[in-house]
Motif scaffolding. Structure first.
Motif, PDB file in Angstrom:
ATOM      1  N   GLY A  36       0.838  -1.201   0.000  1.00 39.75           N
ATOM      2  CA  GLY A  36       0.000   0.000   0.000  1.00 39.75           C
ATOM      3  C   GLY A  36       0.862   1.236   0.000  1.00 39.75           C
ATOM      4  N   GLU A  37       0.317   2.299   0.533  1.00 40.43           N
ATOM      5  CA  GLU A  37       1.036   3.559   0.600  1.00 40.43           C
ATOM      6  C   GLU A  37       2.058   3.519   1.732  1.00 40.43           C
ATOM      7  N   SER A  38       3.233   4.066   1.491  1.00 46.27           N
ATOM      8  CA  SER A  38       4.227   4.122   2.557  1.00 46.27           C
ATOM      9  C   SER A  38       3.894   5.282   3.490  1.00 46.27           C
ATOM     10  N   THR A  39       4.040   5.035   4.773  1.00 47.96           N
ATOM     11  CA  THR A  39       3.739   6.025   5.799  1.00 47.96           C
ATOM     12  C   THR A  39       4.990   6.287   6.605  1.00 47.96           C
ATOM     13  N   ILE A  40       5.318   7.567   6.795  1.00 46.15           N
ATOM     14  CA  ILE A  40       6.494   7.965   7.557  1.00 46.15           C
ATOM     15  C   ILE A  40       6.029   8.838   8.715  1.00 46.15           C
ATOM     16  N   LEU A  41       6.164   8.322   9.934  1.00 45.85           N
ATOM     17  CA  LEU A  41       5.792   9.050  11.154  1.00 45.85           C
ATOM     18  C   LEU A  41       4.366   9.606  11.092  1.00 45.85           C
ATOM     19  N   GLY A  42       3.441   8.826  10.547  1.00 50.93           N
ATOM     20  CA  GLY A  42       2.042   9.238  10.490  1.00 50.93           C
ATOM     21  C   GLY A  42       1.688  10.132   9.312  1.00 50.93           C
ATOM     22  N   TYR A  43       2.609  10.278   8.363  1.00 51.05           N
ATOM     23  CA  TYR A  43       2.371  11.100   7.178  1.00 51.05           C
ATOM     24  C   TYR A  43       2.517  10.238   5.923  1.00 51.05           C
ATOM     25  N   GLN A  44       1.739  10.564   4.909  1.00 52.26           N
ATOM     26  CA  GLN A  44       1.908   9.965   3.590  1.00 52.26           C
ATOM     27  C   GLN A  44       2.259  11.071   2.615  1.00 52.26           C
ATOM     28  N   LEU A  45       3.132  10.748   1.668  1.00 54.06           N
ATOM     29  CA  LEU A  45       3.493  11.702   0.634  1.00 54.06           C
ATOM     30  C   LEU A  45       2.681  11.396  -0.613  1.00 54.06           C
ATOM     31  N   LYS A  46       2.074  12.422  -1.174  1.00 51.36           N
ATOM     32  CA  LYS A  46       1.237  12.275  -2.354  1.00 51.36           C
ATOM     33  C   LYS A  46       1.721  13.214  -3.448  1.00 51.36           C
ATOM     34  N   ALA A  47       1.726  12.718  -4.683  1.00 54.46           N
ATOM     35  CA  ALA A  47       2.077  13.547  -5.832  1.00 54.46           C
ATOM     36  C   ALA A  47       0.837  14.311  -6.285  1.00 54.46           C
ATOM     37  N   PRO A  55      -2.799  28.397  -6.305  1.00 51.90           N
ATOM     38  CA  PRO A  55      -1.356  28.448  -6.060  1.00 51.90           C
ATOM     39  C   PRO A  55      -0.921  27.819  -4.734  1.00 51.90           C
ATOM     40  N   THR A  56      -1.843  27.182  -3.987  1.00 49.09           N
ATOM     41  CA  THR A  56      -1.472  26.580  -2.706  1.00 49.09           C
ATOM     42  C   THR A  56      -0.363  25.554  -2.911  1.00 49.09           C
ATOM     43  N   PHE A  57      -0.533  24.659  -3.878  1.00 51.82           N
ATOM     44  CA  PHE A  57       0.545  23.781  -4.334  1.00 51.82           C
ATOM     45  C   PHE A  57       0.322  23.501  -5.811  1.00 51.82           C
ATOM     46  N   HIS A  58       1.424  23.262  -6.521  1.00 52.26           N
ATOM     47  CA  HIS A  58       1.406  23.173  -7.976  1.00 52.26           C
ATOM     48  C   HIS A  58       1.471  21.728  -8.466  1.00 52.26           C
ATOM     49  N   THR A  59       1.009  21.535  -9.687  1.00 53.89           N
ATOM     50  CA  THR A  59       1.115  20.237 -10.339  1.00 53.89           C
ATOM     51  C   THR A  59       2.571  19.786 -10.312  1.00 53.89           C
ATOM     52  N   GLY A  60       2.792  18.508  -9.996  1.00 60.53           N
ATOM     53  CA  GLY A  60       4.144  17.964  -9.948  1.00 60.53           C
ATOM     54  C   GLY A  60       4.800  18.074  -8.587  1.00 60.53           C
ATOM     55  N   SER A  61       4.137  18.697  -7.638  1.00 56.30           N
ATOM     56  CA  SER A  61       4.688  18.791  -6.281  1.00 56.30           C
ATOM     57  C   SER A  61       4.384  17.510  -5.513  1.00 56.30           C
ATOM     58  N   VAL A  62       5.084  17.332  -4.416  1.00 52.57           N
ATOM     59  CA  VAL A  62       4.757  16.285  -3.450  1.00 52.57           C
ATOM     60  C   VAL A  62       4.269  16.999  -2.206  1.00 52.57           C
ATOM     61  N   ILE A  63       3.136  16.525  -1.667  1.00 57.60           N
ATOM     62  CA  ILE A  63       2.605  17.102  -0.440  1.00 57.60           C
ATOM     63  C   ILE A  63       2.543  16.024   0.635  1.00 57.60           C
ATOM     64  N   ALA A  64       2.622  16.461   1.885  1.00 60.64           N
ATOM     65  CA  ALA A  64       2.514  15.529   3.013  1.00 60.64           C
ATOM     66  C   ALA A  64       1.100  15.595   3.564  1.00 60.64           C
ATOM     67  N   ILE A  65       0.517  14.421   3.760  1.00 60.79           N
ATOM     68  CA  ILE A  65      -0.828  14.287   4.306  1.00 60.79           C
ATOM     69  C   ILE A  65      -0.712  13.675   5.697  1.00 60.79           C
ATOM     70  N   ILE A 126      -8.779  10.439   4.025  1.00 63.99           N
ATOM     71  CA  ILE A 126      -7.611   9.717   4.548  1.00 63.99           C
ATOM     72  C   ILE A 126      -6.708  10.605   5.391  1.00 63.99           C
ATOM     73  N   GLY A 127      -6.820  11.914   5.231  1.00 63.48           N
ATOM     74  CA  GLY A 127      -5.997  12.805   6.039  1.00 63.48           C
ATOM     75  C   GLY A 127      -6.092  14.238   5.559  1.00 63.48           C
ATOM     76  N   ASN A 128      -5.343  15.100   6.236  1.00 60.30           N
ATOM     77  CA  ASN A 128      -5.347  16.510   5.849  1.00 60.30           C
ATOM     78  C   ASN A 128      -3.938  16.983   5.493  1.00 60.30           C
ATOM     79  N   TYR A 129      -3.887  17.987   4.652  1.00 60.49           N
ATOM     80  CA  TYR A 129      -2.638  18.574   4.175  1.00 60.49           C
ATOM     81  C   TYR A 129      -1.912  19.221   5.350  1.00 60.49           C
ATOM     82  N   SER A 130      -0.617  18.945   5.457  1.00 68.60           N
ATOM     83  CA  SER A 130       0.152  19.397   6.622  1.00 68.60           C
ATOM     84  C   SER A 130       1.020  20.621   6.347  1.00 68.60           C
ATOM     85  N   ASN A 131       0.753  21.348   5.270  1.00 64.71           N
ATOM     86  CA  ASN A 131       1.526  22.540   4.893  1.00 64.71           C
ATOM     87  C   ASN A 131       2.979  22.228   4.552  1.00 64.71           C
TER      88      ASN A 131
END
Length: 182
Positions: A36-47, A55-65, A126-131
């Motif tokens: 499944g999705e890899s989880t690091i310290l309670g966060y998942q990284l999503k493309a 402009p909050t985040f752009h296409t091609g970025s990785v965000i932490a959930i 599944i979660g919220n964006y962590s900035n």
């Protein structure tokens, strides 16, 4: 002097590339092993695959959930990631509805003109964006998650390690020959 500066810049770029490569390898390998999705310290990284949240985040970025929050506790303005029609979507909550104690959310992408047509229920979140955002790494993450990318992630570092080992052996041989000749 210029040669020294270029050497330092080359080393920095090489090390940054190596860190990114190791990071991507960790994510891909851990997700393959866990199934499944890899989880690091309670966060998942999503493309980020679309521009709906610019402009909050752009296409091609990785965000932490951030995982694990009570999905019924989100408020208007929170950015959440949820499942909808077999897709993973990250949008901002534009309204919270509480009908007979049952919570539901209306969402909207920051870059979209209108709210989403669907209603999001807590069990779909599944979660919220962590900035936390890393620009452009999402393109690489999507590529290494593919079969071709996964294969290259294994082959390319192997070739680079072999070339590095050969270079070191040749360097040691030259040093040995110079010491024995002199």
């Amino acid at each position: 002097m210029m040669k020294k500066i270029l050497s330092i810049i080359g080393s920095v770029i090489k090390n940054i590339f190596l860190v990114i490569l190791c990071f991507l390898a960790f994510i891909v390998i851990s997700s393959r092993f866990t199934g499944g999705e890899s989880t690091i310290l309670g966060y998942q990284l999503k493309a980020v695959l679309s521009g709906s949240m610019e402009p909050t985040f752009h296409t091609g970025s990785v965000i932490a959930i951030k995982l694990g929050a009570n999905p019924s506790s989100y408020e208007k303005g929170d950015i959440v990631t949820f499942h909808m029609d077999n897709k993973l979507i990250t949008h901002r909550i534009s309204a919270v509805h509480n009908k007979n104690g049952e919570i539901s959310y209306k969402t909207k992408g920051d870059n979209n003109d209108a709210p989403d047509l669907w209603t999001v229920y807590p069990q779909n979140i599944i979660g919220n964006y962590s900035n936390f955002t890393i620009p452009y790494v999402g393109y690489a993450l999507n590529f290494v998650s593919s079969k071709t990318g996964s294969a290259l992630l294994l082959v390319v570092p192997g070739i680079l390690l072999t070339l590095s080992a050969l270079r070191n052996l040749l360097h040691l041989r030259r040093e040995f020959e110079q010491k024995t000749a002199g």
